[in-house]
Structures are given as structure tokens and as C-alpha cells.
Write an enzyme that holds these catalytic residues in place. Structure first.
Site, PDB file in Angstrom:
ATOM      1  N   HIS A  97       5.323   1.821   6.428  1.00 31.09           N
ATOM      2  CA  HIS A  97       5.229   2.479   5.123  1.00 31.09           C
ATOM      3  C   HIS A  97       4.079   1.831   4.365  1.00 31.09           C
ATOM      4  O   HIS A  97       4.103   0.633   4.083  1.00 31.09           O
ATOM      5  CB  HIS A  97       6.535   2.331   4.331  1.00 31.09           C
ATOM      6  CG  HIS A  97       6.498   3.040   3.007  1.00 31.09           C
ATOM      7  ND1 HIS A  97       6.944   4.341   2.843  1.00 31.09           N
ATOM      8  CD2 HIS A  97       6.047   2.643   1.792  1.00 31.09           C
ATOM      9  CE1 HIS A  97       6.779   4.711   1.592  1.00 31.09           C
ATOM     10  NE2 HIS A  97       6.234   3.700   0.928  1.00 31.09           N
ATOM     11  N   CYS A  98       3.074   2.623   4.049  1.00 30.75           N
ATOM     12  CA  CYS A  98       1.870   2.102   3.403  1.00 30.75           C
ATOM     13  C   CYS A  98       1.981   2.275   1.890  1.00 30.75           C
ATOM     14  O   CYS A  98       2.014   3.411   1.393  1.00 30.75           O
ATOM     15  CB  CYS A  98       0.641   2.834   3.928  1.00 30.75           C
ATOM     16  SG  CYS A  98      -0.917   2.208   3.230  1.00 30.75           S
ATOM     17  N   PRO A  99       2.040   1.185   1.132  1.00 31.14           N
ATOM     18  CA  PRO A  99       2.132   1.330  -0.327  1.00 31.14           C
ATOM     19  C   PRO A  99       0.846   1.836  -0.965  1.00 31.14           C
ATOM     20  O   PRO A  99       0.870   2.367  -2.075  1.00 31.14           O
ATOM     21  CB  PRO A  99       2.463  -0.095  -0.796  1.00 31.14           C
ATOM     22  CG  PRO A  99       1.913  -0.988   0.274  1.00 31.14           C
ATOM     23  CD  PRO A  99       2.058  -0.229   1.550  1.00 31.14           C
ATOM     24  N   GLY A 103       1.270   5.505  -0.609  1.00 26.94           N
ATOM     25  CA  GLY A 103       2.549   5.969  -1.122  1.00 26.94           C
ATOM     26  C   GLY A 103       3.286   6.875  -0.169  1.00 26.94           C
ATOM     27  O   GLY A 103       3.966   7.820  -0.604  1.00 26.94           O
TER      28      GLY A 103
END
Length: 414
Positions: free
Chosen positions: A170-172, A175
Site C-alpha cells: 500500500h503506497c501512501p 493513496g
């Protein structure tokens, strides 16, 4: 009549939807604004303070205008890739509304700490299964949240609260989860950002070189004349360590057909990679294979599922073959209660008969008195029957006990 809702309106995940469910983002979609600003703001500074001064440096064919045009076009391309990465379904597997019924099994040996063994079986099913991938067994686990067995390389994202196919991470910064349907665009976004940083850094260094060739013979004087170039060069150098290193790392993952999740979790296990098909085939799988359509129709109307049949019919079938199998709860409880009542009545009537035989030598008076007491006890039996039946209402299986008040009392001895 209430208007029917669409799937995205009742979605159980943590995603955010825009434009009527056409765009899907993760719950941390606001971080996307920071990423866009980190791309757009430096490019605007470059166009205003650097590229504008390079327009007439290349007189032939007005090549100076190409520097500005390439910077703008490259930035738009990177933003489009960012949108394709963060605003699409990454490969979410639709969750089930109930556990897989074909996997149910029944365990009748469940012990209750207070009531002892239960008569009603409890539903159970295996927590993991094995499937064959490329001729090798791979264990898949059951997801309690989505109520399904995760396919190989699938994992549940705790941030988006969804099971994602070929889950990478999950890439912040975007998003969104990175999975089967957007990994290709994520890699293009990261690698294009790396090239954009190199391009801006190179043009700023070229502008410093032009200043040194004219009125500013030293590097320090040229840098003082164009501080924007210095700031952009430092910014691009730092960014290259991030996006450049990320690009190199994912090139390694693609060449070995791994995901970030698999690389970090199974690195110390030394288990063989069953998905590795060779470097060239791995690259073709990522970049040349067709992107699978989404399994979810977010704009479709919600359809109510028919209610499931009660699971009691599943374990009633073997009852005809074996009399030792547990019966249904209500029938079992009523039969046990009736047997206990018959045993209690039989026991008391026997005791009364024995006492009458033992006291027959005491005369007709004691026999008459015993007979009266016997008749009174039978009357008491008749009046206590509805009390015994009523006392069983509301009881749970495994706790059948008749209170002393409902049992027939023994007649008083003379």
C-alpha cells in the site's frame, strides 16, 4: 419507494469514491495532493526561472522552446500515470456475504466450561488449504473479513480493508494499494518521475554552465545569480535517491517475479519462488500481458441475495443410518425431559409399593392410611406434570435438570 443503491454506496471497504463511483481511491487519498504538489511546484519553478532563460540559447530551429515543451509534456505524462495508479481498482476481490458453505464441517465434541459437552454441533471449516501452482503446492489462507479463501499472491490490506490480487504494497504517496491491475502504471510512474528529476537536474546544470561562460566566470557567482537552479538541483538530487532507488528495486522484483510483500516477508525463509519463469518471461508478464477487467461493478445496483437455508438440514441426514447421532435440539430436549419424568414417577411408585408390603402387618387402619397417601401422591403427580413441562421452557440444551419442587414428594411415614 426507496431508490435502489449502487455498489459503491454500500461498499464495506475503506475506499473513497468520486464521480459516482467511477474513480476509486484509498482512505488516505488526501496524500495524493502532497504528491502532486511535489511534482508540479518544482516544474513550475523550473519553467519560470530556468527554462525561460534557455529559450533563445539555441537559435537553430528554436530548440530552446523544446526544453520548455518537454518539461511540460513530461509533467503531464507523470500526472496521468499517477492518476491511473491511484484512481482505479488495484485488483480488489469482492467479499462474500457468508462463509463458503461447501467447506462447513460439524464438530460435536465442543466442550463448554460450565455446561459440559454440547448436543448441538458447531460450524467449522479449515483455516488454510493447499493449491498447486506451476506444479508446486502453495498454501492459501482464509480471510475472516472478506469470508473467502485468498487466491495465491493475494493479501488483505489493513488500510483499505480489502483483499487485493497480487498484492505488492500500500503506497501512501499515491493513496492506493498496488496490485495486479495497477502495478504496471505504478512502475511507469516511478520510473518516469526518475527521468523527470534527471531532466530538470541536467537543464539546471546546463543553465549554470551558460552563466559561467558569459558574465559569471566562477561556479559560486553563477549559482548566486540563479539560486532557483541551485535549489532545483538539490531537490532533484535528493528525490533521485527515493524514486531512483525505488525504480531499481522494482526492476529487480520484476526480473525475479516477486512482489514487495513477498520479498520482505519470505526473504528469510529461503523458499523457492514458484512464480519465477525466467527474466524475459517475467518482464513480458508485467508489461505485455492484458490487464484483467475489474471484478467489481461499483456503479451497478445492489441486488439482495436470497436467504440461506438453515444449516440444521446438513447434519440431520445421517440420523436415519445411525441412532447414535445427535438429534435436533428441540426433539432431543423434549425426549430427555419426558424420560426423566417417567423415571422419577416410576421410582416413587415403586418405593410406595414396597412400603405398603412392609407395613401390611400393622392392620387395616395403616393400610387405609397408606392408600390415602398413595392416592394423594398420584394426585400430586397429575398436578405436577404441567409444572415439569413449563419448567423446561427457555432452558438450553445440555442443562436439563428437574428442580426438586417439581418432583413428587415421598409420602410421610407413619
Amino acid at each position: 419507494m426507496a431508490k435502489p443503491k449502487r455498489v459503491y454506496q454500500v461498499w464495506k471497504g475503506s475506499n473513497k469514491f468520486f464521480f459516482g463511483g467511477r474513480l476509486i481511491f484509498g482512505p488516505d487519498a488526501q496524500s495524493l495532493l502532497i504528491t502532486i504538489s511535489l511534482i508540479v511546484v518544482p516544474v513550475v519553478i523550473f519553467c519560470v526561472f530556468v527554462a525561460r532563460h534557455l529559450l533563445h540559447r539555441f537559435a537553430a530551429y528554436d530548440a530552446g522552446f523544446a526544453i520548455l515543451a518537454v518539461a511540460i509534456a513530461f509533467t503531464i505524462y507523470v500526472l496521468v500515470l499517477l492518476l491511473l495508479t491511484s484512481a482505479r481498482d488495484p485488483g480488489i476481490i469482492p467479499r462474500n456475504s457468508h462463509p463458503p458453505e461447501e467447506e462447513f464441517s460439524y464438530d460435536t465434541s465442543v466442550q463448554h466450561p460450565l455446561e459440559g459437552p454440547r448436543h448441538t454441533p458447531s460450524l467449522q471449516f479449515p483455516r488454510s488449504k493447499e493449491v498447486i501452482v506451476n506444479g508446486m503446492p502453495v498454501k492459501i489462507k482464509y480471510c475472516d473479513t472478506c469470508m473467502l479463501y485468498r487466491p495465491p499472491r493475494c493479501s488483505h490490506c489493513s488500510i483499505c480493508n480489502n483483499c487485493v490480487e497480487r498484492f505488492d504494497h500500500h503506497c501512501p504517496w499515491v493513496g492506493q494499494c498496488i496490485g495486479l491491475r495497477n502495478y504496471r502504471y505504478f512502475f511507469f510512474f516511478v520510473s518516469s518521475s526518475t527521468l523527470l528529476c534527471i531532466y530538470v537536474f541536467s537543464m539546471c546544470a546546463l543553465y549554470i554552465k551558460f552563466l559561467m561562460d558569459e558574465d559569471y566566470p566562477t561556479v559560486w557567482k553563477a549559482m548566486r545569480h540563479s539560486p532557483a537552479s541551485v535549489v532545483l538541483m538539490i531537490y532533484c538530487f535528493v528525490s533521485l535517491w527515493f524514486v531512483g532507488g525505488l525504480t531499481g528495486f522494482h526492476l529487480y522484483l520484476i526480473s525475479t517475479n516477486q512482489t514487495t510483500y513477498e520479498n520482505f516477508r519470505y526473504r528469510a525463509d529461503n523458499r523457492p519462488n514458484v512464480y519465477n519463469r525466467g527474466c524475459i518471461s517475467n518482464f513480458l508478464e508485467v508489461f505485455c500481458s492484458r490487464v484483467k477487467p475489474s471484478r467489481n461493478k461499483f456503479r451497478a445496483f445492489v441486488q439482495e441475495e436470497p436467504p440461506l437455508p438453515p444449516p440444521t438440514s446438513r447434519y440431520r441426514e445421517p440420523e436415519s443410518e445411525s441412532t447414535n447421532e445427535p438429534r435436533s435440539k428441540v426433539e432431543d430436549d423434549l425426549e430427555i425431559g419426558g424420560e426423566l419424568l417417567k423415571i422419577s414417577r416410576r421410582r416413587n411408585s415403586t418405593e410406595v409399593d414396597e412400603e405398603l408390603r412392609g407395613r401390611s402387618s400393622n392392620g387395616m387402619h395403616s393400610v387405609a392410611s397408606e392408600a390415602e397417601l398413595n392416592m394423594g401422591s398420584e394426585t400430586q403427580h397429575a398436578t405436577s406434570r404441567p409444572e415439569v413441562r413449563n419448567s423446561s421452557w427457555g432452558r438450553r440444551s445440555g442443562s436439563w435438570e428437574i428442580s426438586p419442587d417439581t418432583l413428587p414428594r415421598r409420602p410421610p411415614t407413619a
